[in-house]
Design an enzyme around this catalytic site. Structure first.
Site, mmCIF file in Angstrom:
data_model
loop_
_atom_site.group_PDB
_atom_site.id
_atom_site.type_symbol
_atom_site.label_atom_id
_atom_site.label_comp_id
_atom_site.label_asym_id
_atom_site.label_seq_id
_atom_site.Cartn_x
_atom_site.Cartn_y
_atom_site.Cartn_z
ATOM 1 N N LYS A 307 24.060 -17.967 22.601
ATOM 2 C CA LYS A 307 22.650 -18.282 22.320
ATOM 3 C C LYS A 307 22.531 -19.336 21.216
ATOM 4 O O LYS A 307 23.454 -19.587 20.457
ATOM 5 C CB LYS A 307 21.909 -17.003 21.900
ATOM 6 C CG LYS A 307 21.945 -15.901 22.948
ATOM 7 C CD LYS A 307 21.170 -16.281 24.195
ATOM 8 C CE LYS A 307 21.224 -15.174 25.244
ATOM 9 N NZ LYS A 307 22.415 -15.214 26.079
ATOM 10 N N ASP A 308 21.326 -19.945 21.132
ATOM 11 C CA ASP A 308 21.054 -20.992 20.157
ATOM 12 C C ASP A 308 21.292 -20.491 18.728
ATOM 13 O O ASP A 308 21.155 -19.304 18.442
ATOM 14 C CB ASP A 308 19.602 -21.462 20.267
ATOM 15 C CG ASP A 308 19.305 -22.090 21.613
ATOM 16 O OD1 ASP A 308 19.194 -21.333 22.590
ATOM 17 O OD2 ASP A 308 19.191 -23.323 21.676
ATOM 18 N N LYS A 309 21.592 -21.438 17.844
ATOM 19 C CA LYS A 309 21.743 -21.097 16.431
ATOM 20 C C LYS A 309 20.390 -21.083 15.732
ATOM 21 O O LYS A 309 19.990 -20.054 15.181
ATOM 22 C CB LYS A 309 22.680 -22.087 15.731
ATOM 23 C CG LYS A 309 22.765 -21.825 14.227
ATOM 24 C CD LYS A 309 23.643 -22.820 13.502
ATOM 25 C CE LYS A 309 23.671 -22.504 12.005
ATOM 26 N NZ LYS A 309 24.537 -23.434 11.247
#
Length: 678
Positions: A307-309
């Protein structure tokens, strides 16, 4: 079709609307990602998300931590950590086995082996002797020994009396020759120490320790460490220590022998599923924190997707060897790192990469404004843009986060070096510092300038798990090709393969731009489309998809739409388009020196079969809402029910909600909507 140049190369749009400006990720709460599991449920709902893959089984691991502390050698009377060369020489084994070769082999064979060793050492240690003379004494047969126990006793006795000999069994015959490992070690330490060390190795007493004589030459100690790790790394671990007189010596501890587990024991393996909420953390970074806090390996965690940071994200995870109660007890420590764990439950197996339907996104785009000066038509610009993307989709590019935003060297460059099997260059690229004087950059810069991994490790922040693993391995094994390979192997498989995937993703992005630029919107002869069985584009699909090359007749009759076209992600099991795009792939790989690449890096245990990715992606359940606060705007709406917090006054903002298939990027979808980098 509109095209623009950006930091990632030429970028193609599929729709012709004008777009608008706006900003995202001003705050992490502006970008919320929620995983959609294989049952189509969002994982934030504990009552419906099970976090496990009940229809997928995992092979039983063959190795587990053995019981520690009180294992004794069943053959000998010594207890752990009591090994000394003198005691081992004088104390007989309990089972009656003897080290007296005259009794085991007979007096004649015993005398023959002694003459053999004298000649062997004379020729081996004297370079002036002829090669022919040495070959005459290179190997000696001790005879045949049909009984297995008798052969084992011969091996032990020979190795005990002559540690510099290697014993080899061919069917029932035992032959002896010079041991090259002994010769190498005796060139680093005294011959007496080498003999004692090899007796220590052959004794195989769990947790026993051997200590070499003190050595004040650090370069020399490093050479000994490297040899022992390379040759005996699976059996022993080495460490330098200083005594009270400040003299430094190398100690060698024999590792415990892993205990093989039965199928019954395997079925009792503990797996705990949970939902991870993280904020402003990469998935792999979060796993490193979790592993450190729980005292397990990062590889003990499994997940369906990364998942995105810079976002708030929710995803399912499974950890091995940890109970739900243990996770609950550490909740406070997790929260200090920006992680919240919930929905703990025992499950029967790990998760697998790709075992999800996709992700749901709740985005807040702030401060909307048109590309021109006239703001009066902004609402209609937004409506047109969203409707176009809802109907036509967007070009399915990999987003910039795939390659590492804000880094001096992007991940695909590291992946290319790994595919070329240039481990040293890959390490230097991986540890290239970013701009600025942050602690991470300072540590990387120190390593690049000095090559001193130990000092760089001391400077590296504790939060940088990957970098610390690398530097620790480089300090232990050196910075040569073999040491750099071992450094890469210190990372979990998922981290290693990430860089290769980044390179292949870069090639795919360029391929789709080339395809749209040269062949346009229509499906052309030689394009690849999926067959009747469908299949998934990413890893984790149940069976390989049937890929069909479009014929001239099918192009003529318009049998396929652009949404059905797929392009291959490079690998060793994919076919390439049977038109100019296929030729482009070969030329592109050749430019990078990969014309003969098999997309396997055996030394790193990596294999890339490749797969097929749709040229276009279509968001599902797409909806939006414009919100304004104060200032007499055309929409006077309250923000009291906004899930994303307070909005800026007097400026229009857009709440955007949609679902995407796995491996599709919300930032890419948003770029198609806005016709600019959000």
């Amino acid at each position: 079709m509109k095209m623009e140049e950006d930091a990632n190369g030429l970028w193609r749009y599929i729709s012709e609307h004008e777009g608008f400006y706006g900003t995202i990720k001003n705050y992490t709460k502006d970008f919320i990602v929620t995983e959609i599991d294989i049952h189509g449920q969002m994982v934030t709902n504990p009552s419906t998300s099970d976090g496990q893959s009940s229809n997928v089984t995992e092979a039983c691991p063959s190795v587990n931590k053995s019981d520690s502390g009180k294992i004794v050698n069943p053959k000998c009377s010594l207890k752990p950590e009591e090994y000394t060369p003198d005691r081992r020489d004088t104390e007989p084994c309990q089972n009656g086995d003897s080290f007296d070769l005259s009794l085991i082999l007979g007096q004649d064979v015993n005398e023959e082996i002694e003459r053999f060793t004298v000649k062997l050492r004379e020729t081996s240690w004297n370079p002036s002797d002829s090669c022919g003379e040495k070959l005459a004494y290179e190997e000696l047969s001790l005879g045949s020994f049909p009984d297995k126990h008798q052969r084992a006793n011969v091996h032990r006795a020979v190795r005990h009396n002559f540690p510099f000999l290697l014993t080899v069994t061919n069917q029932s015959e035992i032959r002896v020759r010079e041991d090259p490992d002994f010769k190498h070690l005796s060139g680093l330490v005294s011959e007496e120490e080498a003999e004692d060390f090899f007796r220590f190795i052959d004794a195989k007493i769990p947790n026993s320790v051997y200590t070499f004589k003190s050595d004040d030459q650090k370069v020399h100690r490093t050479a000994v460490h490297h040899f022992l790790s390379k040759r005996f790394g699976k059996l022993v671990e080495t460490k330098s220590f200083s005594d009270q007189e400040n003299k430094t010596a190398i100690t060698v501890r024999l590792r415990e022998k892993p205990k093989k587990r039965t199928a019954d024991e395997c079925s009792k393996e503990v797996y705990t599923a949970f939902i991870l909420k993280k904020e402003n953390l990469e998935t792999l970074e979060a796993i490193s924190y979790l592993a450190a806090i729980l005292g397990v390996l990062p590889s003990d965690f499994t997940y369906a997707g990364i998942k995105d940071k810079r976002a708030i994200t929710y995803q399912s995870m499974v950890v091995k060897k940890i109970t739900p109660q243990q996770l609950k007890e550490k909740a406070g420590e997790f929260e200090k790192r920006g992680m919240v764990l919930s929905s703990f439950r025992s499950v029967s197996e790990p998760l697998h990469l790709g075992r999800l339907q996709g992700n749901h996104f709740d985005l807040l785009v702030r401060d909307l404004r048109p590309h021109g000066q006239d703001r009066t038509g902004l609402d209609s610009l937004v409506e047109e843009a969203v409707e176009n993307v809802k109907v036509r989709g967007f070009v399915n590019y990999y987003g910039p986060q795939r390659f590492g935003t804000g880094q001096s060297v992007q991940s695909d460059c590291v992946g290319l070096a790994l595919l070329r099997e240039d481990m040293v260059t890959a390490i230097r690229l991986f540890l290239t510092p970013e701009e600025g004087d942050g602690p991470q950059s300072v540590a990387k810069r120190h390593f690049i300038q000095t090559g001193n991994a130990k000092e760089a490790l001391a400077l590296m922040p504790a939060s940088k798990a990957r970098e610390r693993l690398m530097l620790r391995a480089l300090h232990r094994y050196g910075t040569g090709p073999d040491g750099c390979t071992r450094a890469w192997l210190s990372l979990p498989h998922g981290m290693r393969v990430f860089y290769l995937h980044a390179y292949c993703s870069r090639v795919w992005n360029e391929a789709v731009t080339h395809r749209l630029t040269t062949l346009g919107h229509k499906v052309r002869q030689g394009d690849l489309v999926r067959g009747k069985n469908g299949g998934r584009a990413e890893a984790g699909e149940p069976s390989p998809p049937q890929i069909h090359a479009v014929t001239a007749a099918e192009e003529e009759e318009g049998a396929f739409s652009l949404a059905e076209v797929v392009l291959p992600i490079p690998g060793n099991s994919v076919k390439y388009p049977e038109n100019a795009v296929g030729t482009w792939y070969q030329e592109r790989l050749t430019r990078d020196g990969l014309q003969s690449c098999r997309f396997r890096v055996s030394s790193l245990k990596l294999n890339l079969p490749g797969c097929y990715r749709p040229l276009l992606a279509l968001p599902r359940n797409l909806s939006y809402r414009l919100e304004r606060q104060g200032g007499g705007g055309s929409h006077q709406e309250t923000n009291s029910k906004s899930p994303l917090g307070n909005l800026d006054a007097d400026t229009p903002n857009m709440l955007l909600n949609f679902d995407l298939d796995t491996s599709c990027y919300a930032t890419v979808c948003l770029k198609e909507v806005m016709k600019c980098d959000p």
